[in-house]
Design a protein around this motif. Structure first.
Motif, PDB file in Angstrom:
ATOM      1  N   ARG A  71       0.853  -1.196   0.000  1.00 31.09           N
ATOM      2  CA  ARG A  71       0.000   0.000   0.000  1.00 31.09           C
ATOM      3  C   ARG A  71       0.887   1.243   0.000  1.00 31.09           C
ATOM      4  NH1 ARG A  71      -3.086  -1.758   4.826  1.00 31.09           N
ATOM      5  NH2 ARG A  71      -2.150  -3.729   4.150  1.00 31.09           N
ATOM      6  N   ASP A  72       0.280   2.403  -0.200  1.00 32.69           N
ATOM      7  CA  ASP A  72       1.010   3.649  -0.080  1.00 32.69           C
ATOM      8  C   ASP A  72       1.303   3.932   1.388  1.00 32.69           C
ATOM      9  OD1 ASP A  72       0.949   4.026  -2.789  1.00 32.69           O
ATOM     10  OD2 ASP A  72      -0.673   5.514  -2.755  1.00 32.69           O
ATOM     11  N   VAL A  73       2.498   4.388   1.654  1.00 34.63           N
ATOM     12  CA  VAL A  73       2.942   4.672   3.015  1.00 34.63           C
ATOM     13  C   VAL A  73       3.449   6.106   3.089  1.00 34.63           C
ATOM     14  CG1 VAL A  73       4.769   4.186   4.703  1.00 34.63           C
ATOM     15  CG2 VAL A  73       3.471   2.305   3.689  1.00 34.63           C
ATOM     16  N   THR A  74       2.962   6.833   4.083  1.00 33.82           N
ATOM     17  CA  THR A  74       3.432   8.201   4.324  1.00 33.82           C
ATOM     18  C   THR A  74       4.470   8.204   5.435  1.00 33.82           C
ATOM     19  OG1 THR A  74       1.362   9.225   3.593  1.00 33.82           O
ATOM     20  CG2 THR A  74       2.737  10.516   5.092  1.00 33.82           C
ATOM     21  N   TRP A  75       5.503   9.002   5.247  1.00 34.61           N
ATOM     22  CA  TRP A  75       6.479   9.206   6.310  1.00 34.61           C
ATOM     23  C   TRP A  75       6.739  10.697   6.459  1.00 34.61           C
ATOM     24  CZ3 TRP A  75      11.845  10.717   5.637  1.00 34.61           C
ATOM     25  CH2 TRP A  75      12.215  10.926   4.309  1.00 34.61           C
ATOM     26  N   ALA A 126      16.795  14.642  14.623  1.00 34.62           N
ATOM     27  CA  ALA A 126      15.555  14.685  13.850  1.00 34.62           C
ATOM     28  C   ALA A 126      14.595  13.640  14.389  1.00 34.62           C
ATOM     29  CB  ALA A 126      15.836  14.428  12.379  1.00 34.62           C
ATOM     30  N   VAL A 127      13.313  13.938  14.305  1.00 34.33           N
ATOM     31  CA  VAL A 127      12.269  12.967  14.623  1.00 34.33           C
ATOM     32  C   VAL A 127      11.651  12.503  13.307  1.00 34.33           C
ATOM     33  CG1 VAL A 127      10.039  12.590  15.733  1.00 34.33           C
ATOM     34  CG2 VAL A 127      11.777  13.984  16.878  1.00 34.33           C
ATOM     35  N   VAL A 128      11.590  11.196  13.124  1.00 30.58           N
ATOM     36  CA  VAL A 128      11.040  10.604  11.908  1.00 30.58           C
ATOM     37  C   VAL A 128       9.873   9.708  12.287  1.00 30.58           C
ATOM     38  CG1 VAL A 128      11.476   8.984  10.018  1.00 30.58           C
ATOM     39  CG2 VAL A 128      13.210  10.677  10.636  1.00 30.58           C
ATOM     40  N   SER A 129       8.775   9.801  11.542  1.00 30.61           N
ATOM     41  CA  SER A 129       7.606   8.964  11.764  1.00 30.61           C
ATOM     42  C   SER A 129       7.159   8.350  10.446  1.00 30.61           C
ATOM     43  CB  SER A 129       6.473   9.800  12.375  1.00 30.61           C
ATOM     44  OG  SER A 129       5.343   9.005  12.676  1.00 30.61           O
ATOM     45  N   VAL A 130       6.511   7.181  10.530  1.00 31.77           N
ATOM     46  CA  VAL A 130       6.092   6.485   9.315  1.00 31.77           C
ATOM     47  C   VAL A 130       4.825   5.687   9.596  1.00 31.77           C
ATOM     48  CG1 VAL A 130       7.533   4.450   9.785  1.00 31.77           C
ATOM     49  CG2 VAL A 130       6.917   5.010   7.413  1.00 31.77           C
ATOM     50  N   ASP A 131       4.011   5.488   8.577  1.00 31.63           N
ATOM     51  CA  ASP A 131       2.788   4.696   8.721  1.00 31.63           C
ATOM     52  C   ASP A 131       3.117   3.228   8.999  1.00 31.63           C
ATOM     53  OD1 ASP A 131       1.301   6.936   8.097  1.00 31.63           O
ATOM     54  OD2 ASP A 131       0.831   6.314   6.043  1.00 31.63           O
ATOM     55  N   GLY A 132       2.528   2.715  10.086  1.00 32.60           N
ATOM     56  CA  GLY A 132       2.672   1.294  10.373  1.00 32.60           C
ATOM     57  C   GLY A 132       1.353   0.555  10.377  1.00 32.60           C
TER      58      GLY A 132
END
Length: 303
Positions: A71-75, A126-132
């Motif tokens: 699927r498409d994942v946003t980060w 840096a703070v990094v987030s991603v769709d899980g």
């Protein structure tokens, strides 16, 4: 007439609940649930931290087609004001169930806490987030594999953006708190190796379940899946990673968090940060933990 002490009020409130329910005997977990419910109704021991107005820059988002997740994942990522991503070490923020990559910033305000951290003299990162999704951050029977997504898809994008990935840290809340502890165990065992060295991990209200039968619907694919990925209390396996594990005393995951903390064998002994304190399974409580997560990550990433 003098006011009764809060402990007496809580005990009385709990007794009223029990009498109304016709309960004659309670096991420990039910007693804890009743007491926690009474505390919440009375507003005792609750934590509702606000996001600071520290001039944090807007997070930057991008989306990619993930083969690992199907699927498409946003980060997204956020850097301190005045800093570009190149050369910054990374704190990976894993979200809880029912939200996505935006929640680290829209709910917890981590970009604002990051700005406040650096303004107070903390080392930049840096703070990094991603769709899980709702995967509980482990490979699922339907082919959705967030660990492969992190290793093979997110990490190359972080490198291309210019982040320093020689050392990295992870933090998360609820499902993401479980995910942070899972990634730590898997990284120490050599089963999760995106590149670089994991040096710090933090978990708030980690969604730890006592058995396969106690798991929430859809969190695992069955007893074998829970045994492989979910039973972190039986073997935390955190090695020498700097660790902070916290939970509110009115959180349904408190008892399992206590068991996890007791099972940890941190290096050096006694170095496990966090603990059990005021709070419940709420955004306000998780916000209160973010400054400690940033300090722990910054200290280890720049050591």
């Amino acid at each position: 007439m003098p006011r009764p002490p809060r402990r007496a009020v809580l005990a009385g409130a709990g007794a009223v609940v029990l009498a109304g329910a016709g309960v004659l005997a309670l096991d420990g977990s039910l007693r804890t649930s009743v007491e926690s419910s009474a505390r919440r109704r009375l507003g005792v021991g609750q934590v509702d931290a606000a996001v600071p107005s520290a001039g944090g820059g807007d997070p930057v988002y991008a989306t990619f087609a993930s083969a690992a997740r199907g699927r498409d994942v946003t980060w997204g990522w956020a850097a301190p004001p005045g800093h570009e991503p190149r050369g910054l070490p990374v704190l990976l923020a894993l979200h809880g169930r029912g939200v996505d990559a935006h929640a680290a910033f829209t709910q917890l305000g981590m970009h604002e806490f990051l700005a406040a951290h650096v303004a107070a003299g903390g080392a930049p990162l840096a703070v990094v987030s991603v769709d899980g999704g709702s995967t509980y951050w482990h490979p699922r029977a339907d082919g959705d594999d967030p660990l492969a997504m992190l290793t093979g898809e997110l990490w190359p994008r972080l490198g291309a953006t210019g982040f320093d990935l020689s050392r990295w840290a992870v933090a998360g809340w609820s499902m993401g708190g479980f995910g942070a502890l899972l990634l730590t165990r898997e990284a120490i065992a050599g089963r999760f190796a995106p590149g670089g060295t994991l040096v710090a991990a933090a978990a708030g209200s980690p969604a730890l379940f006592a058995s396969a039968g106690a798991t929430s619907a859809g969190s695992f694919d069955g007893p074998a899946d829970w045994q492989r990925y979910g039973d972190l209390v039986a073997g935390p396996g955190t090695g020498g990673v700097a660790l902070s594990v916290s939970c509110g005393r009115d959180d349904p995951f408190r008892e399992q968090t206590e068991r996890y903390r007791a099972a940890c064998r941190p290096t050096p002994p006694g170095s496990l940060a966090g603990g059990i304190g005021d709070g419940a399974h709420t955004t306000g409580y998780w916000r209160s933990l973010v400054p400690e997560w940033l300090r722990l990550a910054a200290d280890r990433l720049t050591a």
